[in-house]
Design a protein around this motif. Structure first.
Motif, mmCIF file in Angstrom:
data_model
loop_
_atom_site.group_PDB
_atom_site.id
_atom_site.type_symbol
_atom_site.label_atom_id
_atom_site.label_comp_id
_atom_site.label_asym_id
_atom_site.label_seq_id
_atom_site.Cartn_x
_atom_site.Cartn_y
_atom_site.Cartn_z
ATOM 1 N N ALA A 1 -18.100 5.296 43.038
ATOM 2 C CA ALA A 1 -18.014 4.271 44.085
ATOM 3 C C ALA A 1 -16.789 3.380 43.913
ATOM 4 C CB ALA A 1 -19.289 3.425 44.092
ATOM 5 N N ARG A 2 -16.509 2.931 42.695
ATOM 6 C CA ARG A 2 -15.379 2.027 42.482
ATOM 7 C C ARG A 2 -14.054 2.694 42.821
ATOM 8 N NH1 ARG A 2 -16.518 -1.435 36.901
ATOM 9 N NH2 ARG A 2 -18.392 -2.527 37.659
ATOM 10 N N ASP A 3 -13.882 3.957 42.428
ATOM 11 C CA ASP A 3 -12.639 4.667 42.731
ATOM 12 C C ASP A 3 -12.486 4.864 44.233
ATOM 13 O OD1 ASP A 3 -11.538 5.539 39.957
ATOM 14 O OD2 ASP A 3 -13.661 6.030 39.877
ATOM 15 N N LEU A 4 -13.593 5.164 44.933
ATOM 16 C CA LEU A 4 -13.533 5.332 46.379
ATOM 17 C C LEU A 4 -13.157 4.017 47.062
ATOM 18 C CD1 LEU A 4 -16.691 7.570 46.867
ATOM 19 C CD2 LEU A 4 -14.316 8.267 47.210
ATOM 20 N N LYS B 1 -8.639 13.591 41.237
ATOM 21 C CA LYS B 1 -9.637 14.622 41.548
ATOM 22 C C LYS B 1 -10.282 14.368 42.908
ATOM 23 C CE LYS B 1 -10.923 15.816 36.786
ATOM 24 N NZ LYS B 1 -12.030 15.844 35.800
ATOM 25 N N ILE B 2 -10.508 13.090 43.233
ATOM 26 C CA ILE B 2 -11.084 12.753 44.538
ATOM 27 C C ILE B 2 -10.142 13.170 45.656
ATOM 28 C CG2 ILE B 2 -11.717 10.816 46.035
ATOM 29 C CD1 ILE B 2 -12.795 9.397 43.537
ATOM 30 N N VAL B 3 -8.879 12.826 45.519
ATOM 31 C CA VAL B 3 -7.885 13.187 46.538
ATOM 32 C C VAL B 3 -7.806 14.705 46.688
ATOM 33 C CG1 VAL B 3 -5.424 13.165 47.090
ATOM 34 C CG2 VAL B 3 -6.535 11.073 46.265
ATOM 35 N N ALA B 4 -7.838 15.424 45.559
ATOM 36 C CA ALA B 4 -7.759 16.886 45.610
ATOM 37 C C ALA B 4 -8.975 17.480 46.320
ATOM 38 C CB ALA B 4 -7.643 17.445 44.191
ATOM 39 N N ALA B 5 -10.159 16.924 46.049
ATOM 40 C CA ALA B 5 -11.371 17.443 46.688
ATOM 41 C C ALA B 5 -11.343 17.211 48.195
ATOM 42 C CB ALA B 5 -12.601 16.778 46.068
ATOM 43 N N LEU B 6 -10.894 16.028 48.626
ATOM 44 C CA LEU B 6 -10.839 15.741 50.062
ATOM 45 C C LEU B 6 -9.763 16.567 50.742
ATOM 46 C CD1 LEU B 6 -11.357 11.872 49.926
ATOM 47 C CD2 LEU B 6 -12.965 13.555 50.803
ATOM 48 N N HIS B 7 -8.670 16.831 50.038
ATOM 49 C CA HIS B 7 -7.610 17.677 50.596
ATOM 50 C C HIS B 7 -8.110 19.104 50.787
ATOM 51 C CE1 HIS B 7 -3.591 19.221 51.355
ATOM 52 N NE2 HIS B 7 -3.814 20.166 50.443
ATOM 53 N N ARG B 8 -8.932 19.559 49.847
ATOM 54 C CA ARG B 8 -9.415 20.938 49.889
ATOM 55 C C ARG B 8 -10.530 21.143 50.901
ATOM 56 N NH1 ARG B 8 -12.220 24.249 44.834
ATOM 57 N NH2 ARG B 8 -12.517 26.233 45.962
ATOM 58 N N PHE B 9 -11.505 20.205 50.930
ATOM 59 C CA PHE B 9 -12.713 20.420 51.731
ATOM 60 C C PHE B 9 -12.761 19.610 53.018
ATOM 61 C CE2 PHE B 9 -14.054 21.285 47.301
ATOM 62 C CZ PHE B 9 -14.503 22.589 47.452
ATOM 63 N N THR C 1 -28.256 5.691 56.380
ATOM 64 C CA THR C 1 -26.849 6.012 56.621
ATOM 65 C C THR C 1 -26.149 6.252 55.296
ATOM 66 O OG1 THR C 1 -26.219 3.674 56.558
ATOM 67 C CG2 THR C 1 -26.798 4.604 58.701
ATOM 68 N N ASN C 2 -25.026 6.930 55.391
ATOM 69 C CA ASN C 2 -24.213 7.196 54.210
ATOM 70 C C ASN C 2 -22.750 7.040 54.603
ATOM 71 O OD1 ASN C 2 -23.556 7.841 51.622
ATOM 72 N ND2 ASN C 2 -24.522 9.862 51.617
ATOM 73 N N LYS C 3 -21.896 6.889 53.616
ATOM 74 C CA LYS C 3 -20.467 6.782 53.882
ATOM 75 C C LYS C 3 -19.814 8.156 53.782
ATOM 76 C CE LYS C 3 -18.739 2.122 52.931
ATOM 77 N NZ LYS C 3 -17.846 1.323 52.081
ATOM 78 N N ARG C 4 -18.961 8.447 54.766
ATOM 79 C CA ARG C 4 -18.162 9.672 54.725
ATOM 80 C C ARG C 4 -16.695 9.278 54.614
ATOM 81 N NH1 ARG C 4 -19.055 13.605 59.569
ATOM 82 N NH2 ARG C 4 -17.984 11.927 60.689
ATOM 83 N N TYR C 5 -15.986 9.941 53.710
ATOM 84 C CA TYR C 5 -14.596 9.583 53.429
ATOM 85 C C TYR C 5 -13.656 10.675 53.925
ATOM 86 C CZ TYR C 5 -16.488 5.936 50.431
ATOM 87 O OH TYR C 5 -17.142 4.826 49.962
ATOM 88 N N THR C 6 -12.579 10.222 54.573
ATOM 89 C CA THR C 6 -11.545 11.137 55.078
ATOM 90 C C THR C 6 -10.217 10.768 54.425
ATOM 91 O OG1 THR C 6 -12.703 11.303 57.205
ATOM 92 C CG2 THR C 6 -10.384 11.993 57.144
#
Length: 817
Positions: free
Chosen positions: A158-161, A132-140, A110-115
């Motif tokens: 991982a720590r930032d997530l 950058k993480i927020v921007a990537a999730l907003h875009r994709f 299994t893997n983690k998926r972030y929304t």
């Protein structure tokens, strides 16, 4: 089925007991022992194996099994019994042992998926990476962790997530990752024989649609079922033509599974069944008697190189097949697999499966399923092939049984030879251990009645054993200045063989060009940043490489400490030796065979095929050239440095050197012409070197077993090594001292006062892959007691440290340095 059903699931985690899960009612009819099961475990999903079913349980708060990914069991009751023994003997969990019994590619994880939760975004503080993480999730949209790291161009995220998840900005959910391999499907075209076109309609179709007609008439006149890809390629058509025929109901499509089968060349020399000599016949009769009796028995077949052990294997396996039973043949080196398979393909018409790590995941999966489905009768492979799911096992052959590559380095740290003996025992089958230089343990077992020893002391052909000469490199160094790769005698012998169009094998058990890059002014040496070893210069690729962690760096132009230039490249590996041979023998065809030159798929087979076709005059290589190869045109074998390994802090060092020298010497003189072996050594009087010179296994064994008995080493006592690994130097030492204290306490608590501890001491190579390593050895006359101590120590050992500390128990260890 009962109203409630509970499954006991063995998971691949270091916990000795299986876990209990309730089976959903809709899966009651399908659930069976041996099936894989996807279950919740802690905060993730994991895949385990059902090892038991019950209608009731005393376990509280039982969680529900999620899925049964397979239509039928993937491991049999016999395999569960074998893996239970592996788990018990090698001190691992049943789930970890069962993981070896199935192809790695089918393991589900299994893997983690972030929304991104847009309505929870606030004006709080964000680091640059979090933005950058927020921007990537907003875009994709929703992404998995590895995709996020790729999109933002950062490594560990991982720590930032986790921080964003705790703040409620991200929603994390576990998703199942599809298995890495699955069955390959191919679309076939099947002729509709109920709607055959009349001749006039066929002629009309040829005029209107010639491509459709070509495909249709091919199916009509030849095989009525063919792969669409093959038909389109043959007739230069596209799938549109096939689709049109399907719309006219002249054909229909069907998905069919197709195996990814590795290709091997047949060894025509093995096609003829040879008449056994007296020694071979006695060995065959003894093994055959046990096979026909259907009783478990272990044989040690000790035969000098060229004595015809393979022919004995072939004929006893032939008899096994006649009795309706199956066979497993283990070989130590992947490089030996093509030659072994080629011999079996020539001798037997039955299907053969091959299992080893050089196959692609898809090929291994398909070969494993062919064995499981009973579509093959013989499995050939490296150590993992001992778990091949053959349904009716009659014989297991372990060729070159002394080889250390049969020992697994990771959990479970099993030895394939011992697993082979146990599997034969479970199946009331025969196990044949073959070698010209049996391990000390195996020969000792034959003396104490645990196995039956059969001996082949003459070569199967009229050829004599090659003459072995020692070249004292101390004398050579006194008479010749500079670096010496080949002695004058060995160089002259090679020149003579090249002129006579005969073949030469040279052994140098050190790959690369130069093992040391040294500053002649300050003494600086290029060392790995992650390991306590020097980096080896590789001329191919022009780089320095660590042979322990595979770290690489550019060649330094100047000394890292004093900036002196030029640097000195000391020592010789296979690359430097190859370059020397090309200069010294410009008319010879030289090839190198080591891990670097055989890294591509099929690399071993290509080189050996060319050598067998006499397209190579001189083959220089590491120990993979020493074992099992049979080439009649080889009349000279040279060992460039016989002393490699003699100085290692390993009680098996002399045994390993003797075996390697004896094995490589046996490659010479297998044809009509006599063979010669020249061994370059600085220690010509060492008993292992002298025994190899005289082809004297019995003499070597007598001296070695005496030393083992005096020191209390195996086979007189069983041994377990407890290895400690930690990224911090001081914490590793503290952890080792705690381990020693814990082991002492457990010995007292269990009352096992006869157990001796050796150490703790830092490993000879103290740091590998940024981990500092310590060893603690434990010896006992009782395997049962040592096993109990190992489990007690593993349970009781609880170091308190902010650094991760790993404890790795290794029963019957090989190479602790």
């Amino acid at each position: 089925m009962p109203a409630t059903l509970f499954a006991h699931v063995a998971l691949p985690v270091p916990v000795d007991h299986p876990f209990t899960y309730s089976v959903p009612p809709d899966l009651h009819d399908r659930a069976a022992v041996g099936m894989r099961a996807v279950v919740p475990f802690k905060k993730r999903m994991d895949t385990g194996y059902i090892v038991g079913l019950d209608g009731a349980t005393e376990v509280k708060n039982v969680r529900e099994l999620l899925e049964l990914p397979d239509p039928e069991p993937v491991v049999s009751g016999e395999m569960i019994e074998l893996c239970t023994w592996v788990a018990d003997y090698y001190c691992c969990s049943l789930g970890e042992a069962l993981q070896c019994a199935v192809p790695a590619g089918i393991h589900q994880r299994t893997n983690k998926r972030y929304t991104l939760l847009h309505d929870r975004l606030s004006s709080g503080r964000f680091s640059e990476r979090q933005r950058k993480i927020v921007a990537a999730l907003h875009r994709f949209g929703p992404l998995e962790e590895n995709r996020i790291a790729k999109e933002i161009g950062q490594g560990a995220v991982a720590r930032d997530l986790q921080s964003l998840e705790r703040r409620g900005i991200l929603l994390a959910e576990r998703i199942a990752v599809p298995a890495a391999v699955s069955a390959r499907m191919e679309t076939w075209a099947l002729l509709n024989e109920a709607a055959i076109l009349p001749i006039e309609a066929q002629i009309a179709l040829q005029r209107r649609a010639p491509k459709q007609a070509a495909i249709y008439l091919d199916l009509l006149r030849n095989e009525p079922e063919r792969p669409i890809r093959e038909l389109c390629q043959k007739h230069g058509a596209t799938t549109a033509a096939v689709r049109a025929l399907e719309e006219k109901e002249l054909i229909r499509r069907e998905k069919r599974e197709v195996y990814r089968v590795p290709l091997f060349n047949i060894d025509e020399r093995a096609r003829e069944k040879h008449l056994l000599n007296e020694e071979q016949k006695r060995a065959f009769d003894a093994i055959n008697e046990a096979i026909e009796a259907g009783a478990f028995q272990t044989f040690l077949l000790r035969g000098i190189t060229g004595s015809g052990k393979t022919e004995v294997y072939l004929q006893v396996i032939e008899r096994t097949l006649e009795l309706g039973k199956d066979a497993i043949v283990l070989v130590p080196e992947i490089s030996l697999t093509p030659q072994t398979v080629g011999r079996f393909l020539a001798r037997f018409e039955t299907q053969i499966a091959v299992l080893h790590s050089a196959l692609s995941p898809g090929e291994r999966y398909d070969e494993w399923r062919r064995a499981q489905r009973g579509e093959v009768r013989i499995v050939v492979g490296a150590r993992s092939a001992i778990f091949a799911p053959l349904p009716n096992l009659g014989i297991v052959v372990v060729d070159e049984e002394h080889d250390s590559s049969y020992k697994q380095g990771d959990v479970p740290r099993y030895h394939a030879r011992d697993v082979a003996i146990m599997r034969a025992n479970i199946n009331k089958a025969v196990c044949v251990l073959g070698s010209a230089t049996p391990s000390i343990e195996s020969h000792y077992n034959s003396e104490t009645g645990k196995s039956t020893r059969l001996e082949l002391d003459q070569r199967a052909t009229k050829a004599a054993l090659p003459e072995v000469q020692l070249i004292d490199m101390r004398e050579e160094a006194r008479e010749v200045s500079g670096e010496i790769i080949l002695s004058r005698k060995l160089e002259s012998a090679i020149q003579q063989r090249v002129e006579n169009r005969e073949q030469v094998i040279l052994l140098l058990n050190r790959r690369g060009h130069s093992p040391f890059v040294l500053c002649p002014q300050c003494g600086w040496c290029a060392e790995c940043d992650h390991c306590n070893v020097t980096m080896t210069y590789h001329a191919r690729g022009r780089m320095l490489s660590c042979h322990y962690c595979n770290a690489r760096r550019d060649i330094p132009l100047v000394c890292d400490q004093c900036h002196f230039n030029p640097l000195v490249y000391l020592g010789a590996g296979t690359q430097k030796t190859e370059d020397f041979l090309l200069r010294a023998f410009p008319d010879a065809r030289v090839e190198r065979m080591d891990r670097d030159s055989t890294a591509t798929k099929g690399g071993h087979a290509k080189i050996l095929r060319r050598f067998g076709n006499r397209e190579i005059d001189i083959l220089i290589g590491t120990q993979m050239v020493a074992k099992g190869h049979d080439y009649p045109s080889v009349t000279l074998v040279g060992v460039i440095n016989a002393d490699t390994g003699l100085g290692l802090p390993d009680f098996r060092a002399a045994e390993n050197v003797f075996q390697l020298l004896t094995q490589v010497a046996g490659r010479a003189g297998r044809g009509d012409k006599p063979g010669q072996v020249l061994i370059q050594t600085y220690r010509p009087n060492h008993y292992a070197v002298q025994a190899a010179k005289n082809h004297d296994y019995k003499g070597f064994y007598a001296q070695e077993i005496e030393q083992r008995q005096k020191a209390g080493y195996p086979p007189f006592r069983r041994m377990v090594n407890f290895a400690i690994e930690c990224t911090d130097l001081l914490e590793a030492e503290r952890a080792a001292m705690l381990l020693h204290r814990t082991a002492r306490e457990q010995i007292e608590a269990l009352g096992f006062h006869g157990i001796e501890l050796l150490g703790p001491a830092p490993a000879t190579i103290h740091r590998v892959k940024n981990k500092y390593r310590w060893n603690l050895g434990a010896f006992s006359n009782s395997a049962k007691r040592l096993n109990a101590l190992t489990r007690a120590v593993r349970t009781a050992y609880t170091p308190q440290s902010k650094h991760k500390i790993q404890l790795k128990p290794d029963p019957d260890p090989y190479g602790m340095f």
